[in-house]
Scaffold this motif. Structure first.
Motif, PDB file in Angstrom:
ATOM      1  N   ILE A 180       0.842  -1.202   0.000  1.00 19.63           N
ATOM      2  CA  ILE A 180       0.000   0.000   0.000  1.00 19.63           C
ATOM      3  C   ILE A 180       0.876   1.250   0.000  1.00 19.63           C
ATOM      4  N   GLN A 181       2.038   1.192   0.664  1.00 16.11           N
ATOM      5  CA  GLN A 181       2.954   2.339   0.646  1.00 16.11           C
ATOM      6  C   GLN A 181       3.443   2.602  -0.781  1.00 16.11           C
ATOM      7  N   LYS A 182       3.668   1.528  -1.534  1.00 12.35           N
ATOM      8  CA  LYS A 182       4.083   1.650  -2.939  1.00 12.35           C
ATOM      9  C   LYS A 182       2.991   2.351  -3.753  1.00 12.35           C
ATOM     10  N   TYR A 183       1.717   1.994  -3.510  1.00 15.29           N
ATOM     11  CA  TYR A 183       0.622   2.611  -4.258  1.00 15.29           C
ATOM     12  C   TYR A 183       0.432   4.075  -3.870  1.00 15.29           C
ATOM     13  N   ILE A 184       0.678   4.399  -2.610  1.00 18.06           N
ATOM     14  CA  ILE A 184       0.602   5.801  -2.175  1.00 18.06           C
ATOM     15  C   ILE A 184       1.682   6.614  -2.880  1.00 18.06           C
ATOM     16  N   THR A 185       2.891   6.066  -2.921  1.00 17.86           N
ATOM     17  CA  THR A 185       4.001   6.743  -3.608  1.00 17.86           C
ATOM     18  C   THR A 185       3.694   6.925  -5.091  1.00 17.86           C
ATOM     19  N   GLU A 186       3.153   5.888  -5.726  1.00 17.24           N
ATOM     20  CA  GLU A 186       2.793   5.987  -7.148  1.00 17.24           C
ATOM     21  C   GLU A 186       1.719   7.049  -7.370  1.00 17.24           C
ATOM     22  N   ALA A 187       0.736   7.120  -6.471  1.00 18.57           N
ATOM     23  CA  ALA A 187      -0.332   8.122  -6.597  1.00 18.57           C
ATOM     24  C   ALA A 187       0.257   9.533  -6.491  1.00 18.57           C
ATOM     25  N   LYS A 188       1.186   9.728  -5.563  1.00 18.77           N
ATOM     26  CA  LYS A 188       1.843  11.037  -5.410  1.00 18.77           C
ATOM     27  C   LYS A 188       2.649  11.377  -6.664  1.00 18.77           C
ATOM     28  N   ASP A 189       3.359  10.374  -7.200  1.00 17.16           N
ATOM     29  CA  ASP A 189       4.163  10.589  -8.408  1.00 17.16           C
ATOM     30  C   ASP A 189       3.290  10.957  -9.606  1.00 17.16           C
ATOM     31  N   MET A 190       2.165  10.267  -9.768  1.00 15.13           N
ATOM     32  CA  MET A 190       1.256  10.576 -10.887  1.00 15.13           C
ATOM     33  C   MET A 190       0.715  12.002 -10.743  1.00 15.13           C
ATOM     34  N   GLU A 191       0.345  12.362  -9.526  1.00 19.46           N
ATOM     35  CA  GLU A 191      -0.185  13.707  -9.280  1.00 19.46           C
ATOM     36  C   GLU A 191       0.872  14.767  -9.607  1.00 19.46           C
TER      37      GLU A 191
END
Length: 176
Positions: free
Chosen positions: A32-43
């Motif tokens: 889930i930490q990986k998905y949070i990081t990916e969401a921040k990167d996409m934003e």
């Protein structure tokens, strides 16, 4: 090599091993930490795109903020249904926005966002504690936005908030 495809593939591998148990997927907090990081990167990346248009047909986005106290009082099935409703709106928002963006950077980011939200949507449809399949009969609180960046903001907030807490709650039950 899409991250959404990777998520779905890893999920399918876990299903095969664990006979439809989401345990391994939920029990590794790093995921889930990986998905949070990916969401921040996409934003961040969509914010760097040049000349993003204002959406002529506004995106309908879920209101994803929540009270932790109210959240804790809900069953896992209720939480899952609520997140599915939020994801359904985000999938629709990404699809609608994609149809209005000609610029390559924005279209690429929206396509990636669509893949991520759709992967989570399909994944959560497989977690069920009640009989029957999920029916899109929900009417989540929503708002209309004309800025593409707000779709990414909403997705990041959903992943950082409800989705993270949902995985945490599932881990308490499944990861003994």
């Amino acid at each position: 090599s899409s991250p959404g495809l990777l998520l779905f593939t890893s999920f399918l591998l876990h299903v095969k091993e664990d006979h439809a148990s989401p345990t391994r997927l939920v029990c590794d907090n790093r995921l889930i930490q990986k998905y949070i990081t990916e969401a921040k990167d996409m934003e961040k990346r969509v914010g760097q795109c040049q000349a993003l248009p204002v959406l002529s047909c506004p995106a309908v986005l879920p209101l994803v903020d929540f009270s932790l106290q109210q959240w804790k009082s809900k069953s896992n099935e209720t939480k899952r249904q609520e997140i599915l409703c939020d994801l359904a709106l985000l999938v629709g928002a990404a699809t609608g926005a994609l149809g209005q963006v000609n610029e390559e950077c924005g279209a690429r980011q929206l396509s990636q966002l669509y893949q991520h939200t759709n992967s989570f949507f399909r994944l959560l449809q497989t977690f069920s504690w009640e009989a029957g399949h999920w029916e899109p009969s929900c009417s989540p609180h929503s708002m209309e936005q004309t800025h593409i960046t707000s779709i990414f903001l909403t997705y990041r907030q959903l992943v950082q908030g409800k989705l993270r807490f949902f995985f945490h709650d599932l881990a308490k039950v499944l990861c003994k």
